[in-house]
Every structure is written in structure tokens, then in C-alpha cells.
Design a protein around this motif. Structure first.
Motif, PDB file in Angstrom:
ATOM      1  N   GLN A   1     -17.826  43.274  -6.115  1.00  0.00           N
ATOM      2  CA  GLN A   1     -19.196  43.151  -5.615  1.00  0.00           C
ATOM      3  C   GLN A   1     -19.590  41.682  -5.635  1.00  0.00           C
ATOM      4  O   GLN A   1     -18.930  40.830  -6.220  1.00  0.00           O
ATOM      5  CB  GLN A   1     -20.155  43.964  -6.498  1.00  0.00           C
ATOM      6  CG  GLN A   1     -19.838  45.442  -6.536  1.00  0.00           C
ATOM      7  CD  GLN A   1     -20.814  46.185  -7.428  1.00  0.00           C
ATOM      8  OE1 GLN A   1     -21.823  45.638  -7.828  1.00  0.00           O
ATOM      9  NE2 GLN A   1     -20.497  47.459  -7.704  1.00  0.00           N
TER      10      GLN A   1
ATOM     11  N   SER B   1     -24.080  38.809  -9.444  1.00  0.00           N
ATOM     12  CA  SER B   1     -25.491  38.969  -9.832  1.00  0.00           C
ATOM     13  C   SER B   1     -25.803  37.962 -10.958  1.00  0.00           C
ATOM     14  O   SER B   1     -24.938  37.197 -11.397  1.00  0.00           O
ATOM     15  CB  SER B   1     -25.743  40.404 -10.290  1.00  0.00           C
ATOM     16  OG  SER B   1     -25.451  41.316  -9.250  1.00  0.00           O
TER      17      SER B   1
ATOM     18  N   LEU C   1     -32.923  44.014  -9.746  1.00  0.00           N
ATOM     19  CA  LEU C   1     -32.281  45.327  -9.804  1.00  0.00           C
ATOM     20  C   LEU C   1     -32.764  46.114 -11.015  1.00  0.00           C
ATOM     21  O   LEU C   1     -32.995  47.321 -10.928  1.00  0.00           O
ATOM     22  CB  LEU C   1     -30.750  45.148  -9.855  1.00  0.00           C
ATOM     23  CG  LEU C   1     -30.114  44.442  -8.645  1.00  0.00           C
ATOM     24  CD1 LEU C   1     -28.623  44.274  -8.878  1.00  0.00           C
ATOM     25  CD2 LEU C   1     -30.387  45.211  -7.376  1.00  0.00           C
TER      26      LEU C   1
ATOM     27  N   ASP D   1     -29.907  40.475  -7.891  1.00  0.00           N
ATOM     28  CA  ASP D   1     -28.719  40.376  -7.047  1.00  0.00           C
ATOM     29  C   ASP D   1     -28.640  39.006  -6.418  1.00  0.00           C
ATOM     30  O   ASP D   1     -29.453  38.122  -6.712  1.00  0.00           O
ATOM     31  CB  ASP D   1     -28.734  41.489  -5.998  1.00  0.00           C
ATOM     32  CG  ASP D   1     -29.980  41.415  -5.109  1.00  0.00           C
ATOM     33  OD1 ASP D   1     -30.669  40.347  -5.136  1.00  0.00           O
ATOM     34  OD2 ASP D   1     -30.286  42.394  -4.426  1.00  0.00           O
ATOM     35  N   GLU D   2     -27.676  38.836  -5.503  1.00  0.00           N
ATOM     36  CA  GLU D   2     -27.457  37.513  -4.916  1.00  0.00           C
ATOM     37  C   GLU D   2     -28.614  37.084  -4.035  1.00  0.00           C
ATOM     38  O   GLU D   2     -28.803  35.900  -3.764  1.00  0.00           O
ATOM     39  CB  GLU D   2     -26.156  37.506  -4.115  1.00  0.00           C
ATOM     40  CG  GLU D   2     -26.167  38.331  -2.846  1.00  0.00           C
ATOM     41  CD  GLU D   2     -25.917  39.801  -3.136  1.00  0.00           C
ATOM     42  OE1 GLU D   2     -25.833  40.578  -2.191  1.00  0.00           O
ATOM     43  OE2 GLU D   2     -25.795  40.159  -4.337  1.00  0.00           O
TER      44      GLU D   2
END
Length: 475
Positions: free
Chosen positions: A163, A166, A108, A102-103
Motif C-alpha cells: 500500500q 501512511s 484514517l 494517508d498519503e
């Protein structure tokens, strides 16, 4: 170390530069190995370059597929499905790890489940994550960590409308492939080096046994012929230029032998002619002038007797004339004996050598003895004359150069040879006669060769000088 031993040691030493039969194969071997090493490096670099290109291409294709797969699952919130999808790619060739972060850099989903939930800096994809943070676009890098490890890093951003973004991280490791590439290159280099070494060995064997050794045999044969230790040159087998050269040398030696034989025959004829002329003059002096002087001496003796009876005052003149004529007759006889010393009667050479010894003792005051344990008959007049002349020359040389107290002349049979020796107890010669270049020594040696013998010179155990002549016993 003697001079002869030093020469042999110097001849056996390795010379520089080395002979061509060693130098040429060695240079070819060095150049061949150098070219093989360069070829090895070029092949290895090409293999490495192709390896990086193949992995980069595969990483780009895999990254596109996994990015699309991750985008679909993340958009629907199917993280577990994404994990299963990544785990199916863990058996892809050269793929070390595939991870979606993720950022914040937390994993993940990963092709290696134990790294899920960890920060990317803690996983094998740390390098890819570092570069992804520096650049938001797709990243494809292939840094060479060392000569045995090639890592391809790939980072693909995953843009989601609702979102935060990623990133898909891929790490490809071709360490095993690089190891195999090195091994293949070394194997090819080893085989090529072995072939080159074998070819150089064959070349050396060809040059050594096919050319150099044959040239060495030819050179040794020519050297022995030049030093007089061989009478001809043995041809070298083969059908090349070395064989032709040996044949040319053989023909040359045959011509030289013919000329030497012709020269020896001419010299023998000249010496025989000179000896015959000497004997003729000696016989003329002995039988002609000697007889005439003897007749005149008898007449003067008769005149002396008659003057002694009739005119005593004139008898002394006749006596003085008779004495002078007697001395002249003795000189004529001595001269005739010197010109024709060896008559052809039994033991003629023995008598002549004994007379030479007695005459030397009377004329020089140096004791000269003749030794001959057996009765030896030399029927060949030329051989007898040559032996006498050799003894005469050796005695004269001893009187001139050695200052001897005694001279010995020996004649005997030893096995298959007739040996004439002349010894003296003087100071010896300052140099070997052959090196001094005395004409008398060369004449003695030539007379010996005419008889088919050999002459030796040196010092007897008691000191002085010894001349020994060995000729075949053809008595």
C-alpha cells in the motif's frame, strides 16, 4: 522662617546618601530580590527544558508503539480496529491528538473520533502533517509557541509493502504543566522574597535599635554636654563597643568636671584673695592714711585760726592748704569706699548700691536710681561683694555704650531667688555681650556662676538693656 526653625527643618530632612542603617538593608533587599528573580528564571528554564525532554521521550516511545500497531492493522485492512486502538491512548498524559493519515492527508483513524475523515490541515495535527510532508523521515520537534504553551510535534512514517505509505501524527501539549511550573516558581520566589525581606527588616531593626539609636543617644548626650546643657554623659546600656564608648565618655566628663571644679575653686580663691586685698587696702586708706590726713587737717585748721589772730597775711596760705588737704582726704575716702564698698553691717549691700547710684548721678550727670522694696540682708561678705561688683560693671557698661538717660538698679527677693537687675533706657548693645566677647560681661557671668546663679541679658519693654542676676536665696 527663623534661623533656629530652619536648622530644625534641615536636621529633620532626609539626607543623601541615607544612613547606613537604611542603606545596608535596602541594598541587601535589592540584591536578594535580584538574585531571586535570576533564580526564578533559571528554575523556570530548567523546568521547561526538562518538560520538553520528558514529553519528547514519551512521544518517541508512544510513536514507536502506535506505528507498529498501525502497520499491523493497516496491513490487514482493519481500520476499525486501528481506530479503537488509537482511542485507547487518548488518556495518555499530555497527549492532545494521535492520528493516522494517508498519503493525501486524510485522517484514517484518530484518538479523537470527530476528526476521522477530515483533512489533517483541519485538525490539531496540522503542524505535524506540514512537517511530515517536508520530510519523509521521523520528525520530533518541540517549538515553544509562547511562555505558557509547549507543543511537541511528532511524525512517524508507516511503510506498507503493498500500500501507499501512511503517517502517524502525534501532538503533545504541556500547557497545564507549564502553568504549574510557573506557579511553583512564583511560589518559591514569593517565599524566598518574604524570607529575604524579613531578614532585611531584622537587620534594619538590629542596626536601628541596637546600634544607631544608641549611638544617637550617646551623640545627643555628648552634644548637650558640649553645649553646657548637661553636667555629665549618661552611659548607654549594652555589652558592645557602643557601651564601652559611652563609658569612656563618662570617665572623660568626670575628669573634666573634676578639673572644672578645681579651676572654679582656684578662681574663687584668686577672686577672694583679690577682694580681701582690696578691702585691706581700703581699710588701710580709711583707717590709716585717712586718719593721719584728718589729724593733719585739724592741725592746719588750728594753725589757720592762730595765723588769723596774729598774722592775718599768712592766714590765706593756711586756708588754701586746708582746702587742698580736705579735697585729698575726700578722694582718699572715696577710693577706700570703692575698694571696700560693702561693710558687714545690717543692710550693707543696700547702702553700697544706694551709694553707687548716688555717686553715678553726681559724677556722670545721668540719673541713677536704686530700688529695693524690702530690707534685704546679705550676711555672706563674698556674695555681697560679687553682687556689688556686678552692679558696678553693668552701670559702667551702660554709661560707656548705651548713652542712657536713666539707669535703674533693683534688688529684690522673688520666691527662692535673690534678683539683682540693672536697666537702662539707652540704645542698647549692638550685639549680645556674650557674642561681643566683652571681658566685663564674662567677669559678671563668672561671678554669677561662682554664687551658683544664672545671669540673663536682654531688653526691657521700654527698650535699652537689662542685666538680671538670679542667685539662690540663702539669706
Amino acid at each position: 522662617m527663623s534661623r533656629h526653625a530652619w536648622k530644625n527643618k534641615a536636621a529633620a530632612a532626609v539626607t543623601f546618601p541615607p544612613p547606613l542603617r537604611f542603606l545596608i538593608p535596602a541594598l541587601l533587599l535589592v540584591l536578594g530580590l535580584l538574585s531571586m528573580w535570576l533564580d526564578y528564571e533559571l528554575d523556570l528554564n530548567n523546568d521547561m527544558k526538562r518538560s520538553v525532554e520528558d514529553v519528547t521521550t514519551q512521544a518517541d516511545a508512544t510513536g514507536r508503539r502506535l506505528t507498529s500497531l498501525a502497520r499491523q492493522h493497516l496491513a490487514r485492512g482493519e481500520v476499525e480496529a486501528l481506530r479503537e486502538g488509537l482511542s485507547e491512548w487518548k488518556h495518555e498524559p499530555w497527549l492532545r491528538i494521535a492520528a493516522v493519515v494517508d498519503e493525501n492527508g486524510r485522517v484514517l483513524a484518530s484518538s479523537i473520533p470527530e476528526w476521522e475523515g477530515h483533512l489533517a490541515e483541519e485538525t490539531p495535527a496540522a503542524g505535524a502533517w506540514k512537517r511530515a510532508r517536508e520530510n519523509q523521515d521521523k520528525i520530533m520537534e518541540a517549538p515553544a509557541l509562547d511562555s505558557r504553551d509547549v507543543i511537541v510535534l511528532a511524525a512517524f512514517p508507516i511503510q506498507l509493502p503493498s500500500q501507499r505509505s501512511s503517517c502517524l501524527l502525534l501532538v503533545y501539549d504541556r500547557a497545564d504543566a507549564v502553568v504549574h511550573a510557573h506557579e511553583d516558581a512564583r511560589r518559591r520566589m514569593a517565599w524566598s522574597a518574604s524570607v529575604i525581606a524579613l531578614m532585611c527588616l531584622c537587620l534594619w531593626a538590629t542596626l536601628h535599635f541596637g546600634v544607631a539609636s544608641r549611638l544617637e543617644r550617646l551623640a545627643r548626650s555628648v552634644r548637650e554636654f558640649g553645649e553646657g546643657r548637661a553636667v555629665n554623659i549618661e552611659p548607654v546600656r549594652g555589652g558592645d563597643e557602643v557601651h564601652e564608648l559611652s563609658q569612656a565618655f563618662k570617665k572623660m566628663t568626670a575628669r573634666l568636671a573634676d578639673r572644672e571644679k578645681e579651676r572654679a575653686e582656684l578662681e574663687r580663691a584668686v577672686i577672694d584673695s583679690a577682694e580681701n586685698e582690696r578691702r585691706r587696702i581700703g581699710h588701710e586708706l580709711h583707717d590709716g592714711i585717712g586718719q593721719q590726713l584728718t589729724a593733719v587737717l585739724m592741725s592746719i585748721n588750728g594753725l589757720h585760726d592762730e595765723l588769723q589772730a596774729r598774722v592775718p597775711a599768712l592766714a590765706d596760705h593756711a586756708r588754701h592748704a586746708s582746702q587742698s588737704l580736705r579735697e585729698t582726704l575726700a578722694e582718699v575716702r572715696a577710693l577706700s569706699h570703692g575698694l571696700a564698698p560693702v561693710p558687714l553691717w545690717k543692710q550693707g549691700l543696700q547702702h553700697a548700691l544706694q551709694a553707687l547710684a548716688d555717686a553715678t548721678t553726681r559724677s556722670s550727670g545721668v540719673r541713677c536710681v536704686f530700688e529695693c522694696p524690702d530690707n534685704i540682708t546679705v550676711a555672706n561678705e563674698a556674695t555681697a561683694c560679687n553682687l556689688y561688683r556686678i552692679a558696678q560693671e553693668a552701670v559702667n557698661n551702660a554709661l560707656k555704650h548705651a548713652d542712657p538717660g536713666e539707669i535703674r538698679i533693683g534688688l529684690e527677693c522673688r520666691g527662692e531667688s535673690l534678683v539683682l537687675e540693672i536697666d537702662d533706657d539707652g540704645c542698647g548693645l549692638p550685639e549680645a555681650p556674650s557674642e561681643a566677647g566683652g571681658i566685663g560681661f564674662r567677669i559678671m557671668q563668672h561671678r554669677t556662676e561662682m554664687m551658683g546663679g544664672r545671669m540673663e541679658h536682654g531688653a526691657p519693654p521700654a527698650g535699652g538693656t537689662r542685666i538680671a542676676v538670679h542667685i539662690p536665696n540663702l539669706l
